[in-house]
Design an enzyme around this catalytic site. Structure first.
Site, PDB file in Angstrom:
ATOM      1  N   GLY A  28      10.764   6.220   1.990  1.00 28.76           N
ATOM      2  CA  GLY A  28      11.444   7.297   2.703  1.00 28.76           C
ATOM      3  C   GLY A  28      11.747   8.437   1.753  1.00 28.76           C
ATOM      4  CB  CYS A  29      14.330  11.055   1.989  1.00 30.92           C
ATOM      5  SG  CYS A  29      15.085  12.333   0.982  1.00 30.92           S
ATOM      6  CG  PHE A  30      11.792  12.123  -3.500  1.00 31.20           C
ATOM      7  CD1 PHE A  30      12.599  13.126  -2.990  1.00 31.20           C
ATOM      8  CD2 PHE A  30      10.593  12.502  -4.097  1.00 31.20           C
ATOM      9  CE1 PHE A  30      12.246  14.461  -3.076  1.00 31.20           C
ATOM     10  CE2 PHE A  30      10.218  13.838  -4.200  1.00 31.20           C
ATOM     11  CZ  PHE A  30      11.055  14.813  -3.681  1.00 31.20           C
TER      12      PHE A  30
ATOM     13  CB  CYS B 159      17.597   8.123   0.655  1.00 28.56           C
ATOM     14  SG  CYS B 159      17.985   9.321   1.934  1.00 28.56           S
TER      15      CYS B 159
END
Length: 165
Positions: free
Chosen positions: A9-11, A13
């Site tokens: 997912g979003c790096f 996070c």
């Protein structure tokens, strides 16, 4: 010191979780798995790269198994190219390894985890071929921008959940 590169997912996070762990020496967000010399814009436009976090850790303080266990707690390894509201190939679930020992450990870990998950785990395991550091403004994003909307809506609750577990 060892490295493992994870995409889940979003790096922002993923990095926010791992940069707080005892035994993690450093984290760096970047791109891997697609066209050479990516930028955030090219990744968002589907150049094939994945948002990843390079985790440099001291295996005497934290094991790869502990890192992978936490990784599977903070993202959905059964979701194809999507984590929460973040959708696209850049958000796929992947473990990039640097040596055969880590590859085997990751394969065995996923095999064991599949016994727990009702849905098929889609996390890929691949040798790290290329890694490109992301732009500086992405590095340690949550630490530098804790009040930013995405950080408050997505990252802060994830960190609270991990701390309460």
């Amino acid at each position: 010191m060892k490295n493992i590169v994870l995409g889940g997912g979003c790096f922002w996070c993923v990095e926010a979780v791992f940069e707080r762990l005892k035994g993690v020496i450093d984290t760096e967000v970047g791109y891997s798995g697609g066209n050479p010399n990516p930028s955030y814009e090219s990744v968002c436009n589907g150049d094939g790269n994945i948002e990843v976090v390079k985790i440099n850790y001291d295996e005497k303080q934290i094991s790869l198994l502990e890192i992978l266990t936490l990784f599977f707690k903070i993202h959905d390894p059964t979701s194809i190219d999507k984590q929460g509201g973040d959708i696209g190939i850049q958000y796929r679930s992947i473990i990039f390894y640097e040596n055969e020992e880590d590859k085997i450990l990751a394969q065995n870990f996923i095999e064991e985890q599949q016994k727990i998950f009702s849905k098929k785990i889609v996390t890929k395991i691949s040798r790290l071929q290329t890694y490109y550091k992301a732009e500086n403004y992405h590095q340690h994003y949550f630490i530098n921008n804790p009040n930013q909307g995405y950080c408050q809506a997505v990252i802060a609750p994830k960190l609270q959940k991990i701390q309460s577990d």
